[in-house]
Design a protein around this motif. Sequence first.
Motif, PDB file in Angstrom:
ATOM      1  N   VAL A   1       0.838  -1.207   0.000  1.00  0.00           N
ATOM      2  CA  VAL A   1       0.000   0.000   0.000  1.00  0.00           C
ATOM      3  C   VAL A   1       0.872   1.256   0.000  1.00  0.00           C
ATOM      4  CG1 VAL A   1      -1.734   1.298   1.286  1.00  0.00           C
ATOM      5  CG2 VAL A   1      -1.922  -1.183   1.112  1.00  0.00           C
ATOM      6  N   GLU A   2       1.868   1.299   0.899  1.00  0.00           N
ATOM      7  CA  GLU A   2       2.742   2.468   0.964  1.00  0.00           C
ATOM      8  C   GLU A   2       3.650   2.565  -0.265  1.00  0.00           C
ATOM      9  OE1 GLU A   2       1.342   1.720   5.002  1.00  0.00           O
ATOM     10  OE2 GLU A   2       2.525   0.400   3.724  1.00  0.00           O
ATOM     11  N   ALA A   3       4.145   1.416  -0.724  1.00  0.00           N
ATOM     12  CA  ALA A   3       5.023   1.437  -1.900  1.00  0.00           C
ATOM     13  C   ALA A   3       4.285   1.978  -3.120  1.00  0.00           C
ATOM     14  CB  ALA A   3       5.547   0.031  -2.172  1.00  0.00           C
ATOM     15  N   ALA A   4       3.043   1.535  -3.316  1.00  0.00           N
ATOM     16  CA  ALA A   4       2.265   2.011  -4.456  1.00  0.00           C
ATOM     17  C   ALA A   4       1.984   3.504  -4.352  1.00  0.00           C
ATOM     18  CB  ALA A   4       0.961   1.222  -4.552  1.00  0.00           C
ATOM     19  N   ALA A   5       1.616   3.968  -3.166  1.00  0.00           N
ATOM     20  CA  ALA A   5       1.353   5.398  -2.984  1.00  0.00           C
ATOM     21  C   ALA A   5       2.607   6.222  -3.264  1.00  0.00           C
ATOM     22  CB  ALA A   5       0.850   5.649  -1.565  1.00  0.00           C
ATOM     23  N   ASP A   6       3.762   5.723  -2.828  1.00  0.00           N
ATOM     24  CA  ASP A   6       5.027   6.398  -3.077  1.00  0.00           C
ATOM     25  C   ASP A   6       5.291   6.502  -4.576  1.00  0.00           C
ATOM     26  OD1 ASP A   6       7.512   7.570  -2.523  1.00  0.00           O
ATOM     27  OD2 ASP A   6       8.505   5.640  -2.285  1.00  0.00           O
ATOM     28  N   MET A   7       5.047   5.409  -5.299  1.00  0.00           N
ATOM     29  CA  MET A   7       5.274   5.410  -6.743  1.00  0.00           C
ATOM     30  C   MET A   7       4.347   6.380  -7.463  1.00  0.00           C
ATOM     31  SD  MET A   7       4.932   2.278  -9.466  1.00  0.00           S
ATOM     32  CE  MET A   7       3.141   2.455  -9.570  1.00  0.00           C
ATOM     33  N   TRP A   8       3.054   6.325  -7.152  1.00  0.00           N
ATOM     34  CA  TRP A   8       2.096   7.187  -7.853  1.00  0.00           C
ATOM     35  C   TRP A   8       2.342   8.660  -7.568  1.00  0.00           C
ATOM     36  CZ3 TRP A   8       0.381   5.091 -11.826  1.00  0.00           C
ATOM     37  CH2 TRP A   8      -0.138   3.800 -11.866  1.00  0.00           C
ATOM     38  N   SER A   9       2.994   8.981  -6.443  1.00  0.00           N
ATOM     39  CA  SER A   9       3.282  10.381  -6.122  1.00  0.00           C
ATOM     40  C   SER A   9       4.376  10.962  -7.008  1.00  0.00           C
ATOM     41  CB  SER A   9       3.700  10.507  -4.647  1.00  0.00           C
ATOM     42  OG  SER A   9       5.004   9.983  -4.434  1.00  0.00           O
ATOM     43  N   ARG A  10       5.067  10.111  -7.777  1.00  0.00           N
ATOM     44  CA  ARG A  10       6.207  10.539  -8.590  1.00  0.00           C
ATOM     45  C   ARG A  10       5.910  10.578 -10.084  1.00  0.00           C
ATOM     46  NH1 ARG A  10      11.281   8.860  -5.489  1.00  0.00           N
ATOM     47  NH2 ARG A  10      10.511   8.177  -3.464  1.00  0.00           N
ATOM     48  N   THR A  11       4.651  10.430 -10.473  1.00  0.00           N
ATOM     49  CA  THR A  11       4.324  10.368 -11.901  1.00  0.00           C
ATOM     50  C   THR A  11       2.943  10.947 -12.159  1.00  0.00           C
ATOM     51  OG1 THR A  11       3.980   8.865 -13.778  1.00  0.00           O
ATOM     52  CG2 THR A  11       3.422   8.021 -11.591  1.00  0.00           C
ATOM     53  N   ASP A  12       2.736  11.403 -13.388  1.00  0.00           N
ATOM     54  CA  ASP A  12       1.415  11.853 -13.809  1.00  0.00           C
ATOM     55  C   ASP A  12       0.600  10.710 -14.406  1.00  0.00           C
ATOM     56  OD1 ASP A  12       1.841  14.508 -13.042  1.00  0.00           O
ATOM     57  OD2 ASP A  12       2.802  14.998 -14.953  1.00  0.00           O
ATOM     58  N   LEU A  13       1.235   9.557 -14.627  1.00  0.00           N
ATOM     59  CA  LEU A  13       0.496   8.401 -15.111  1.00  0.00           C
ATOM     60  C   LEU A  13      -0.445   7.899 -14.024  1.00  0.00           C
ATOM     61  CD1 LEU A  13       3.290   6.388 -16.988  1.00  0.00           C
ATOM     62  CD2 LEU A  13       1.539   7.898 -17.963  1.00  0.00           C
ATOM     63  N   ARG A  14      -1.476   7.164 -14.446  1.00  0.00           N
ATOM     64  CA  ARG A  14      -2.483   6.646 -13.529  1.00  0.00           C
ATOM     65  C   ARG A  14      -2.665   5.153 -13.781  1.00  0.00           C
ATOM     66  NH1 ARG A  14      -1.481  10.372 -10.942  1.00  0.00           N
ATOM     67  NH2 ARG A  14      -1.336   8.617  -9.538  1.00  0.00           N
ATOM     68  N   PRO A  15      -3.335   4.441 -12.884  1.00  0.00           N
ATOM     69  CA  PRO A  15      -3.512   3.002 -13.065  1.00  0.00           C
ATOM     70  C   PRO A  15      -4.084   2.608 -14.420  1.00  0.00           C
ATOM     71  CG  PRO A  15      -4.129   3.612 -10.837  1.00  0.00           C
ATOM     72  CD  PRO A  15      -3.841   4.894 -11.558  1.00  0.00           C
ATOM     73  N   ALA A  16      -4.968   3.412 -14.962  1.00  0.00           N
ATOM     74  CA  ALA A  16      -5.585   3.084 -16.253  1.00  0.00           C
ATOM     75  C   ALA A  16      -4.584   3.104 -17.400  1.00  0.00           C
ATOM     76  CB  ALA A  16      -6.731   4.052 -16.547  1.00  0.00           C
ATOM     77  N   ASP A  17      -3.407   3.708 -17.196  1.00  0.00           N
ATOM     78  CA  ASP A  17      -2.398   3.770 -18.247  1.00  0.00           C
ATOM     79  C   ASP A  17      -1.576   2.488 -18.358  1.00  0.00           C
ATOM     80  OD1 ASP A  17      -2.880   6.488 -19.056  1.00  0.00           O
ATOM     81  OD2 ASP A  17      -1.934   7.128 -17.180  1.00  0.00           O
ATOM     82  N   ILE A  18      -1.673   1.601 -17.372  1.00  0.00           N
ATOM     83  CA  ILE A  18      -0.866   0.388 -17.360  1.00  0.00           C
ATOM     84  C   ILE A  18      -1.386  -0.614 -18.388  1.00  0.00           C
ATOM     85  CG2 ILE A  18      -0.172  -1.606 -15.971  1.00  0.00           C
ATOM     86  CD1 ILE A  18      -0.191   0.238 -13.535  1.00  0.00           C
ATOM     87  N   ASP A  19      -0.504  -1.053 -19.274  1.00  0.00           N
ATOM     88  CA  ASP A  19      -0.864  -2.014 -20.320  1.00  0.00           C
ATOM     89  C   ASP A  19      -0.580  -3.454 -19.919  1.00  0.00           C
ATOM     90  OD1 ASP A  19      -1.628  -0.012 -22.249  1.00  0.00           O
ATOM     91  OD2 ASP A  19       0.513   0.408 -22.514  1.00  0.00           O
ATOM     92  N   VAL A  20       0.393  -3.657 -19.059  1.00  0.00           N
ATOM     93  CA  VAL A  20       0.771  -5.000 -18.636  1.00  0.00           C
ATOM     94  C   VAL A  20       1.303  -4.914 -17.211  1.00  0.00           C
ATOM     95  CG1 VAL A  20       3.064  -4.777 -19.673  1.00  0.00           C
ATOM     96  CG2 VAL A  20       2.147  -7.050 -19.214  1.00  0.00           C
TER      97      VAL A  20
END
Length: 225
Positions: free
Chosen positions: A105-124
């Motif tokens: 949970v914390e690792a994912a939040a840390d990652m998303w705080s560093r990018t403008d991409l969102r979960p819907a952008d993930i292809d694989v």
Amino acid sequence: YLYGTTKEQLGWLAVNTRRNAALNPHAAYQEPLTLDDYLSARMISDPFGLYDCDVPIDGSIALVISGSDFAGDAKNKAIRIEAFGGTSGEGGWDQRPDYPKMASVEAAADMWSRTDLRPADIDVAELYDGFTYLTLAWLEALGLCGEGESGPFIEGGHRIALDGELPLNTYGGQLSAGRMHGYWLLHEAVLQLRHQAGARQVADAEVAAAAVGGGPIAGCMLLTR
């Protein structure tokens, strides 16, 4: 207990990874695995049976990381690290106030705080599957489905198939290809973004998520083509 996740739903993850492993000549297990096979396997620690657990193997993987100015000279398509996140995780496995959430949970939040991409952008998605449950936890932590919704999300195996909306553990995962402490999933993410994954290639893959761990320690990364 909290969300009604069923044994059958866990099983679809094992069935899907085996289906993908059949397309990977390096995978430890390539023979077909049915949901009935999964459900009839011997219990290891309820609710986890034999096919909920990864298979340790011997192997090695090398990664070459450099500054972006080298990309034009690279023999193969250079893949970009878009963002990463990690945590040591407070409370270990079971002493967290929000258990059964874990360090993912914390690792994912840390990652998303560093990018403008969102979960819907993930292809694989190449997500740690030391045990089936950890992959479900990553799906929720990364926002690829809602809290408590990972079981229904993977049920039937359609969404997570190679031609589904979120191709998952495309090389066969640690459950069927073999466990190399997460490095194989990173290797597969790079192959997918280079469009070099052969028979298991996800069409038009541009963004990949790779996630490792998920108990008291976790890390995740977004890669882009």
